[in-house]
Scaffold this motif. Structure first.
Motif, PDB file in Angstrom:
ATOM      1  N   GLU A  32      20.341  77.824  30.083  1.00 42.57           N
ATOM      2  CA  GLU A  32      19.940  77.805  31.490  1.00 42.57           C
ATOM      3  C   GLU A  32      18.889  76.726  31.744  1.00 42.57           C
ATOM      4  N   THR A  33      17.991  76.536  30.788  1.00 36.88           N
ATOM      5  CA  THR A  33      16.944  75.523  30.946  1.00 36.88           C
ATOM      6  C   THR A  33      17.533  74.117  30.903  1.00 36.88           C
ATOM      7  N   SER A  34      18.308  73.825  29.883  1.00 38.35           N
ATOM      8  CA  SER A  34      18.819  72.457  29.734  1.00 38.35           C
ATOM      9  C   SER A  34      19.924  72.131  30.743  1.00 38.35           C
ATOM     10  N   SER A  35      20.540  73.158  31.351  1.00 37.40           N
ATOM     11  CA  SER A  35      21.583  72.900  32.353  1.00 37.40           C
ATOM     12  C   SER A  35      21.007  72.321  33.644  1.00 37.40           C
ATOM     13  N   LYS A  36      19.689  72.395  33.825  1.00 39.65           N
ATOM     14  CA  LYS A  36      19.064  71.862  35.038  1.00 39.65           C
ATOM     15  C   LYS A  36      18.872  70.346  34.976  1.00 39.65           C
ATOM     16  N   ARG A  37      19.123  69.753  33.817  1.00 35.12           N
ATOM     17  CA  ARG A  37      18.973  68.302  33.697  1.00 35.12           C
ATOM     18  C   ARG A  37      20.085  67.591  34.462  1.00 35.12           C
ATOM     19  N   ASN A  38      19.839  66.331  34.756  1.00 40.05           N
ATOM     20  CA  ASN A  38      20.860  65.510  35.385  1.00 40.05           C
ATOM     21  C   ASN A  38      20.717  64.075  34.907  1.00 40.05           C
ATOM     22  N   SER A  39      21.494  63.188  35.482  1.00 37.93           N
ATOM     23  CA  SER A  39      21.491  61.789  35.028  1.00 37.93           C
ATOM     24  C   SER A  39      20.157  61.091  35.288  1.00 37.93           C
ATOM     25  N   ASN A  40      19.338  61.659  36.172  1.00 41.25           N
ATOM     26  CA  ASN A  40      18.034  61.060  36.474  1.00 41.25           C
ATOM     27  C   ASN A  40      16.909  61.608  35.601  1.00 41.25           C
ATOM     28  N   SER A  41      17.218  62.579  34.737  1.00 41.35           N
ATOM     29  CA  SER A  41      16.193  63.125  33.848  1.00 41.35           C
ATOM     30  C   SER A  41      15.670  62.025  32.931  1.00 41.35           C
ATOM     31  N   CYS A  42      14.376  62.039  32.675  1.00 42.72           N
ATOM     32  CA  CYS A  42      13.793  61.009  31.817  1.00 42.72           C
ATOM     33  C   CYS A  42      13.023  61.644  30.664  1.00 42.72           C
ATOM     34  N   PHE A  43      13.008  60.947  29.533  1.00 43.52           N
ATOM     35  CA  PHE A  43      12.328  61.406  28.337  1.00 43.52           C
ATOM     36  C   PHE A  43      10.990  60.669  28.220  1.00 43.52           C
ATOM     37  N   PHE A  44       9.960  61.373  27.794  1.00 45.23           N
ATOM     38  CA  PHE A  44       8.703  60.678  27.508  1.00 45.23           C
ATOM     39  C   PHE A  44       7.950  61.404  26.393  1.00 45.23           C
ATOM     40  N   TRP A  45       6.969  60.696  25.828  1.00 45.35           N
ATOM     41  CA  TRP A  45       6.199  61.215  24.698  1.00 45.35           C
ATOM     42  C   TRP A  45       4.782  61.513  25.183  1.00 45.35           C
ATOM     43  N   PRO A  46       4.443  62.767  25.401  1.00 46.87           N
ATOM     44  CA  PRO A  46       3.127  63.109  25.956  1.00 46.87           C
ATOM     45  C   PRO A  46       1.976  62.718  25.014  1.00 46.87           C
ATOM     46  N   GLU A  47       0.839  62.475  25.629  1.00 46.76           N
ATOM     47  CA  GLU A  47      -0.379  62.267  24.842  1.00 46.76           C
ATOM     48  C   GLU A  47      -0.763  63.597  24.179  1.00 46.76           C
ATOM     49  N   TYR A  48      -1.253  63.524  22.950  1.00 41.79           N
ATOM     50  CA  TYR A  48      -1.733  64.732  22.289  1.00 41.79           C
ATOM     51  C   TYR A  48      -2.712  64.351  21.186  1.00 41.79           C
ATOM     52  N   ARG A  49      -3.458  65.330  20.743  1.00 42.18           N
ATOM     53  CA  ARG A  49      -4.364  65.132  19.613  1.00 42.18           C
ATOM     54  C   ARG A  49      -4.151  66.259  18.616  1.00 42.18           C
ATOM     55  N   GLU A  50      -3.826  65.900  17.385  1.00 47.41           N
ATOM     56  CA  GLU A  50      -3.755  66.887  16.302  1.00 47.41           C
ATOM     57  C   GLU A  50      -5.085  66.815  15.560  1.00 47.41           C
ATOM     58  N   TYR A  51      -5.750  67.943  15.364  1.00 49.45           N
ATOM     59  CA  TYR A  51      -7.140  67.950  14.909  1.00 49.45           C
ATOM     60  C   TYR A  51      -7.366  67.268  13.567  1.00 49.45           C
ATOM     61  N   ASP A  52      -6.377  67.308  12.680  1.00 52.84           N
ATOM     62  CA  ASP A  52      -6.525  66.676  11.362  1.00 52.84           C
ATOM     63  C   ASP A  52      -5.789  65.343  11.270  1.00 52.84           C
ATOM     64  N   GLY A  53      -5.285  64.875  12.414  1.00 50.12           N
ATOM     65  CA  GLY A  53      -4.617  63.575  12.432  1.00 50.12           C
ATOM     66  C   GLY A  53      -3.234  63.565  11.825  1.00 50.12           C
ATOM     67  N   LYS A  54      -2.594  64.729  11.728  1.00 51.15           N
ATOM     68  CA  LYS A  54      -1.261  64.817  11.138  1.00 51.15           C
ATOM     69  C   LYS A  54      -0.193  64.627  12.224  1.00 51.15           C
ATOM     70  N   SER A  55       0.982  64.153  11.795  1.00 58.13           N
ATOM     71  CA  SER A  55       2.066  63.892  12.733  1.00 58.13           C
ATOM     72  C   SER A  55       2.673  65.194  13.243  1.00 58.13           C
ATOM     73  N   VAL A  56       2.866  65.259  14.549  1.00 55.57           N
ATOM     74  CA  VAL A  56       3.541  66.385  15.194  1.00 55.57           C
ATOM     75  C   VAL A  56       4.589  65.810  16.139  1.00 55.57           C
ATOM     76  N   PHE A  57       5.763  66.421  16.169  1.00 51.09           N
ATOM     77  CA  PHE A  57       6.811  65.980  17.095  1.00 51.09           C
ATOM     78  C   PHE A  57       6.552  66.639  18.443  1.00 51.09           C
ATOM     79  N   ILE A  58       6.170  65.843  19.427  1.00 51.90           N
ATOM     80  CA  ILE A  58       5.931  66.344  20.782  1.00 51.90           C
ATOM     81  C   ILE A  58       6.661  65.429  21.765  1.00 51.90           C
ATOM     82  N   LYS A  59       7.587  66.007  22.493  1.00 45.10           N
ATOM     83  CA  LYS A  59       8.442  65.226  23.391  1.00 45.10           C
ATOM     84  C   LYS A  59       8.659  66.009  24.675  1.00 45.10           C
ATOM     85  N   ALA A  60       8.880  65.306  25.772  1.00 39.62           N
ATOM     86  CA  ALA A  60       9.094  65.965  27.060  1.00 39.62           C
ATOM     87  C   ALA A  60      10.309  65.375  27.764  1.00 39.62           C
ATOM     88  N   ILE A  61      10.966  66.212  28.553  1.00 45.10           N
ATOM     89  CA  ILE A  61      12.087  65.779  29.398  1.00 45.10           C
ATOM     90  C   ILE A  61      11.747  66.185  30.824  1.00 45.10           C
TER      91      ILE A  61
END
Length: 442
Positions: free
Chosen positions: A347-376
């Motif tokens: 139900e969530t992903s069905s709301k997307r359309n051809s105009n949906s855009c992907f971006f990589w939000p700003e974030y801070r991991e306290y120990d500087g380790k890599s985390v996968f964080i992505k937004a649509i």
């Protein structure tokens, strides 16, 4: 009395998959082979899997392989119509696309095409093992369809790609199929590549996928070609004109817990060239193979711009693999946790359309380790995906930014768990266990 396909369509419309999916691939709709049925019913090595799927098995439950096609005509079990044009129109009215199978490497051992076109199939020479060949009723020994790593499929006959007329015949078949649907899933498409055919059969191939695809698109410009492909040959097939190709490497990475590979590929742009999946008719059910973590893996696939292939029953958490030769199997109890997850996810992903855009939000991991964080981001919502690709717990902070604003409650689509938020905070605090995935909407 409703047509079987019409009844199936009514059933599908009740599923959350129907709203989510753009295209439907219906397997096993072409006319099945009586000889394939007979072979499947008597082949000893197949019987344990049949009995596992159907306890009170009877011969009529075993119908033969849908990849041993007798002819490219509708199977009478599927429809009484002479073709799929009416069903195609019904799907069009519902703004859905229809994908059908094309099995380019072989036909059924008893296909009438052998009688009308005996020279288009590969004749066995002295070097072909007896288990990889058969004597046809026309008195000629032919080769079974096969790939270079396994013995032949005994209910099939191999097209002879060293004969240029095979390509012409395929174009004719495909143009007829193209009148009835929006595209084809090409079974084992890499077997037709010249180097693969020569490795398998020791003969030079004149078959050219690009010529075939171009010829069909001259008449049907929007017709889609999807490749089932393995062995690292996916990009080669894409260069020949296929719209997209299977990506089993991602499936294998999940299976082998190769999270560095998963992370690297999640960050690449696919532009709908890759077909990702957690299960299909050849693989074990996702619930059986991955257990509860399958929900997290599916969520990660939903974070990509790839094509996601969804298998019937996956949304119900089914765990039993059904052999393709069966047309009846035991009912399986729905897994409620999976059912609720897939309802939220689809139900969530069905709301997307051809105009949906992907971006990589700003974030801070306290120990500087890599985390996968992505937004649509879509007009009505922003989806936020978080994945801890590390082998230890991580935590950090995502500041409020475009698309990610304060909400008093955030519900994780993966688990259904809700987290209350404090309005005075200027962002979102996260803490993730190893391999944990979270998926929120704003």
């Amino acid at each position: 009395m409703k047509e079987p396909l019409e009844s199936l369509l009514l059933y599908l419309q009740k599923s959350p998959c129907f709203l989510w999916a753009d295209e439907f691939w219906f397997m096993g709709v072409w006319k099945n082979s009586p000889k394939s049925r007979s072979i499947a019913q008597t082949m000893k090595e197949l019987q344990p899997n049949f009995h596992s799927a159907k306890q009170n098995l009877v011969l009529e439950d075993i119908y033969g392989s849908p990849y041993s096609i007798f002819d490219y005509l509708p199977d009478p079990l599927v429809t009484r119509e002479k073709d799929f044009t009416n069903f195609y129109s019904m799907l069009k009215q519902l703004e859905k696309k229809l994908i059908l199978d094309f099995v380019p490497n072989h036909m059924a051992i008893d296909s009438p095409l052998i009688d009308t076109n005996p020279d288009l199939f590969l004749i066995a020479n002295e070097s072909v093992l007896s288990k990889n060949s058969f004597l046809h009723q026309n008195g000629i020994f032919y080769v079974h369809g096969r790939d270079p790593y396994f013995d032949g499929w005994t209910d099939t006959i191999q097209w002879n790609f060293s004969n240029p007329d095979v390509e012409k015949k395929h174009i004719k078949i495909l143009k007829n199929i193209a009148k009835q649907c929006d595209g084809v899933r090409c079974d084992m498409a890499m077997l037709l590549l010249p180097e693969v055919f020569e490795k398998t059969h020791g003969k030079k191939s004149f078959y050219d996928w690009s010529r075939v695809i171009d010829s069909v698109r001259e008449e049907f410009p929007h017709f889609k070609f999807y490749a089932e492909a393995y062995w690292g040959l996916e990009d080669r097939l894409l260069s020949l004109g296929f719209n997209a190709s299977y990506d089993k490497s991602m499936y294998d990475a999940f299976k082998n817990q190769n999270y560095a590979f998963v992370s690297e590929n999640l960050k690449k742009k696919s532009e709908l060239k890759k077909i990702e999946f957690l299960e299909n008719h050849d693989e074990d059910r996702a619930k059986h193979q991955f257990g509860e973590i399958s929900h997290s893996y599916f969520s990660l696939l939903c974070s990509t711009d790839c094509i996601v292939l969804f298998h019937a029953g996956q949304e119900l958490g089914y765990s039993k693999k059904i052999p393709v030769q069966l047309i009846q199997s035991d009912n399986e109890e729905t897994n409620k946790i999976s059912e609720n997850f897939y309802k939220r996810a689809l139900e969530t992903s069905s709301k997307r359309n051809s105009n949906s855009c992907f971006f990589w939000p700003e974030y801070r991991e306290y120990d500087g380790k890599s985390v996968f964080i992505k937004a649509i981001q879509t007009q009505t919502q922003t989806e936020l995906f978080l994945w801890n690709e590390q082998t230890f717990e991580v935590s950090g902070w995502i500041p409020f930014q475009d698309g990610i604003q304060f909400q008093p409650m955030l519900t994780d689509i993966v688990t259904g768990v809700s987290y209350s938020q404090t309005k005075s905070e200027q962002g979102i605090y996260f803490k993730l266990a190893p391999n944990q995935v979270q998926w929120f909407t704003f």
